[in-house]
Design an enzyme around this catalytic site. Structure first.
Site, PDB file in Angstrom:
ATOM      1  N   SER A  98       0.874  -1.184   0.000  1.00 41.25           N
ATOM      2  CA  SER A  98       0.000   0.000   0.000  1.00 41.25           C
ATOM      3  C   SER A  98       0.901   1.221   0.000  1.00 41.25           C
ATOM      4  O   SER A  98       1.488   1.555   1.031  1.00 41.25           O
ATOM      5  CB  SER A  98      -0.857   0.045   1.265  1.00 41.25           C
ATOM      6  OG  SER A  98      -1.606  -1.122   1.411  1.00 41.25           O
ATOM      7  N   LYS A 173      -7.193   1.837  -2.754  1.00 42.45           N
ATOM      8  CA  LYS A 173      -6.772   1.477  -1.389  1.00 42.45           C
ATOM      9  C   LYS A 173      -6.835   2.706  -0.470  1.00 42.45           C
ATOM     10  O   LYS A 173      -7.283   2.615   0.682  1.00 42.45           O
ATOM     11  CB  LYS A 173      -5.353   0.895  -1.416  1.00 42.45           C
ATOM     12  CG  LYS A 173      -4.754   0.584  -0.059  1.00 42.45           C
ATOM     13  CD  LYS A 173      -5.447  -0.558   0.669  1.00 42.45           C
ATOM     14  CE  LYS A 173      -4.822  -0.772   2.046  1.00 42.45           C
ATOM     15  NZ  LYS A 173      -5.517  -1.817   2.816  1.00 42.45           N
ATOM     16  N   LYS A 241       0.495   6.042   7.987  1.00 42.67           N
ATOM     17  CA  LYS A 241       1.224   6.068   6.710  1.00 42.67           C
ATOM     18  C   LYS A 241       0.249   6.159   5.535  1.00 42.67           C
ATOM     19  O   LYS A 241       0.434   6.954   4.614  1.00 42.67           O
ATOM     20  CB  LYS A 241       2.085   4.785   6.648  1.00 42.67           C
ATOM     21  CG  LYS A 241       2.852   4.527   5.404  1.00 42.67           C
ATOM     22  CD  LYS A 241       2.219   3.560   4.427  1.00 42.67           C
ATOM     23  CE  LYS A 241       1.904   2.187   4.932  1.00 42.67           C
ATOM     24  NZ  LYS A 241       1.330   1.308   3.922  1.00 42.67           N
TER      25      LYS A 241
HETATM   26  P1  NAD Z   1       5.555  -5.921   7.672  1.00 51.99           P
HETATM   27  O1  NAD Z   1       6.342  -4.785   8.200  1.00 51.99           O
HETATM   28  O2  NAD Z   1       5.086  -6.989   8.596  1.00 51.99           O
HETATM   29  O3  NAD Z   1       6.359  -6.651   6.477  1.00 51.99           O
HETATM   30  C1  NAD Z   1       7.106  -5.981   5.506  1.00 51.99           C
HETATM   31  C2  NAD Z   1       8.298  -6.863   5.124  1.00 51.99           C
HETATM   32  O4  NAD Z   1       9.011  -6.241   4.061  1.00 51.99           O
HETATM   33  C3  NAD Z   1       9.288  -7.054   6.270  1.00 51.99           C
HETATM   34  O5  NAD Z   1       9.571  -8.441   6.433  1.00 51.99           O
HETATM   35  C4  NAD Z   1      10.524  -6.280   5.807  1.00 51.99           C
HETATM   36  O6  NAD Z   1      11.748  -6.824   6.284  1.00 51.99           O
HETATM   37  C5  NAD Z   1      10.403  -6.417   4.295  1.00 51.99           C
HETATM   38  N1  NAD Z   1      11.115  -5.390   3.538  1.00 51.99           N
HETATM   39  C6  NAD Z   1      11.127  -4.046   3.731  1.00 51.99           C
HETATM   40  N2  NAD Z   1      11.875  -3.440   2.783  1.00 51.99           N
HETATM   41  C7  NAD Z   1      12.354  -4.428   1.971  1.00 51.99           C
HETATM   42  C8  NAD Z   1      13.177  -4.426   0.808  1.00 51.99           C
HETATM   43  N3  NAD Z   1      13.653  -3.286   0.293  1.00 51.99           N
HETATM   44  N4  NAD Z   1      13.474  -5.619   0.252  1.00 51.99           N
HETATM   45  C9  NAD Z   1      12.990  -6.774   0.753  1.00 51.99           C
HETATM   46  N5  NAD Z   1      12.202  -6.838   1.849  1.00 51.99           N
HETATM   47  C10 NAD Z   1      11.879  -5.667   2.437  1.00 51.99           C
HETATM   48  O7  NAD Z   1       4.302  -5.257   6.910  1.00 51.99           O
HETATM   49  P2  NAD Z   1       2.916  -5.952   6.507  1.00 51.99           P
HETATM   50  O8  NAD Z   1       1.942  -5.790   7.611  1.00 51.99           O
HETATM   51  O9  NAD Z   1       3.174  -7.294   5.906  1.00 51.99           O
HETATM   52  O10 NAD Z   1       2.429  -4.916   5.382  1.00 51.99           O
HETATM   53  C11 NAD Z   1       2.976  -4.901   4.069  1.00 51.99           C
HETATM   54  C12 NAD Z   1       2.139  -3.956   3.217  1.00 51.99           C
HETATM   55  O11 NAD Z   1       0.789  -4.424   3.183  1.00 51.99           O
HETATM   56  C13 NAD Z   1       2.090  -2.512   3.752  1.00 51.99           C
HETATM   57  O12 NAD Z   1       2.107  -1.607   2.687  1.00 51.99           O
HETATM   58  C14 NAD Z   1       0.768  -2.478   4.501  1.00 51.99           C
HETATM   59  O13 NAD Z   1       0.213  -1.162   4.594  1.00 51.99           O
HETATM   60  C15 NAD Z   1      -0.077  -3.391   3.644  1.00 51.99           C
HETATM   61  N6  NAD Z   1      -1.217  -3.987   4.354  1.00 51.99           N
HETATM   62  C16 NAD Z   1      -1.066  -4.510   5.599  1.00 51.99           C
HETATM   63  C17 NAD Z   1      -2.165  -5.043   6.255  1.00 51.99           C
HETATM   64  C18 NAD Z   1      -2.056  -5.604   7.657  1.00 51.99           C
HETATM   65  O14 NAD Z   1      -3.102  -5.847   8.292  1.00 51.99           O
HETATM   66  N7  NAD Z   1      -0.870  -5.821   8.182  1.00 51.99           N
HETATM   67  C19 NAD Z   1      -3.416  -5.064   5.633  1.00 51.99           C
HETATM   68  C20 NAD Z   1      -3.531  -4.575   4.331  1.00 51.99           C
HETATM   69  C21 NAD Z   1      -2.424  -4.029   3.700  1.00 51.99           C
END
Ligand code: NAD
Length: 298
Positions: A98, A173, A241
């Protein structure tokens, strides 16, 4: 069954279960995350592993990314040792993070310049939806590219909708996140008022949930406020964010978003108050603190 190799970058709360669902659907995965322990966890379950995003792209015609924010997507796809360094002409990058729609458009242009297809495909439904494979996936990009990858996306979600050109998935989104955040804030105000008036907030919830005020937000978040339980769920800092990206986009388009801006400031204050990792239903605690009363009575 999946029939081709898929690279998967970003193995966080969302990425891990989404990758598992692709494996279950028969796709052969190569995974990468900047945190090596996360790669080890998935590799132990049978995925291939790579030591950079570039290597993931060198080995797979389809690469999915799901990382936290705009700068992370740029780093993973456009940065040094990123996806575009390894991707060959005719391959596709699907960014499910997102992020700001403008950043999706910038990444799409860089992909096009290398003959690589791009889709922005953020998700809604949280960790439970990611685990169950029932995410709502909103997709921007070329329709024919979307059509080619609809089956792949359907392995992770039960609703997969093409919304328009590059960045459209992330605009949708943002619309989703505005509706959810402002709705949570309104539920918080309403329940604080009722509590201060001496009513039982759970009776208020029962009385209104079947009427026009009823919503998925009311049904899932009011019980958390009533219990005083703000375990995430979707974290305050991620929602801050998203609204920040919403306000940036609104500024580019010349659209005032007065209520979104107010709630974004509340989320910022909650982060400063040490609540960044609480569930976003904790927006109610901002209202509680102003009134010196809690909905739960805790
Ligand atoms: P998270 O922080 O748990 O996971 C993100 C992962 O990306 C981490 O493991 C991190 O180490 C990795 N990462 C970061 N930069 C990187 C790079 N340059 N190369 C490789 N790996 C990298 O976050 P999440 O909760 O899984 O969310 C991910 C996305 O999904 C976000 O944009 C969030 O807004 C969206 N989202 C999350 C939810 C939720 O409920 N958690 C729901 C809908 C959407």
């Amino acid at each position: 069954m999946g029939s081709y190799g898929v690279g998967f970058i970003g193995l966080g709360i969302m990425g891990r279960p989404m990758a598992r669902n692709l494996m279950k659907a028969g796709y052969s995965l190569t995974v990468y995350d900047v945190v090596e322990a996360r790669v080890n966890e998935l590799a132990a379950e049978g995925t291939g592993r790579a030591s950079s995003s570039r290597e993931v792209a060198e080995r797979n015609p389809v690469v999915i990314t799901i990382v936290p924010d705009s700068a992370d997507s740029e780093a993973a796809i456009l940065g040094p040792s990123g996806v575009l360094e390894g991707a060959s002409k005719g391959s596709v990058v699907i960014d499910m993070s997102s992020i700001a729609p403008g950043t999706s458009q910038k990444i799409a242009a860089a992909c096009e310049a290398k003959g690589v297809d791009f889709l922005d495909a953020p998700v809604s439904g949280g960790e439970p939806g990611a685990v169950a494979g029932t995410l709502a996936i909103m997709v921007g990009g070329k329709k024919e590219v979307f059509d080619r990858h609809r089956r792949l996306l359907s392995a992770m979600g039960s609703s997969v909708v093409h919304c328009g050109g590059y960045g459209a998935g992330n605009v949708v989104k943002l619309a989703n996140q505005i509706i959810v955040a402002t709705n949570i804030e309104a539920v918080g105000e309403a329940l604080v008022l009722a509590k201060k008036a001496g009513l039982d907030p759970s009776v208020v919830f029962e009385a209104i949930k079947g009427g026009l005020a009823g919503s998925t937000v009311l049904s899932t978040k009011a019980p958390m406020m009533i219990a005083g339980d703000f375990k995430p769920g979707f974290r305050v800092r991620l929602h801050q964010k998203d609204l920040h990206n919403g306000l940036l986009t609104a500024r580019e388009l010349g659209v005032p978003l007065p209520v979104t801006s107010l709630v974004q400031q509340m989320l910022g204050a909650l982060v400063n108050d040490g609540k960044g990792d609480w569930d976003h239903s904790a927006i109610a605690t901002f209202i509680e603190d102003m009134s010196k009363i809690t909905i739960s009575g805790r």
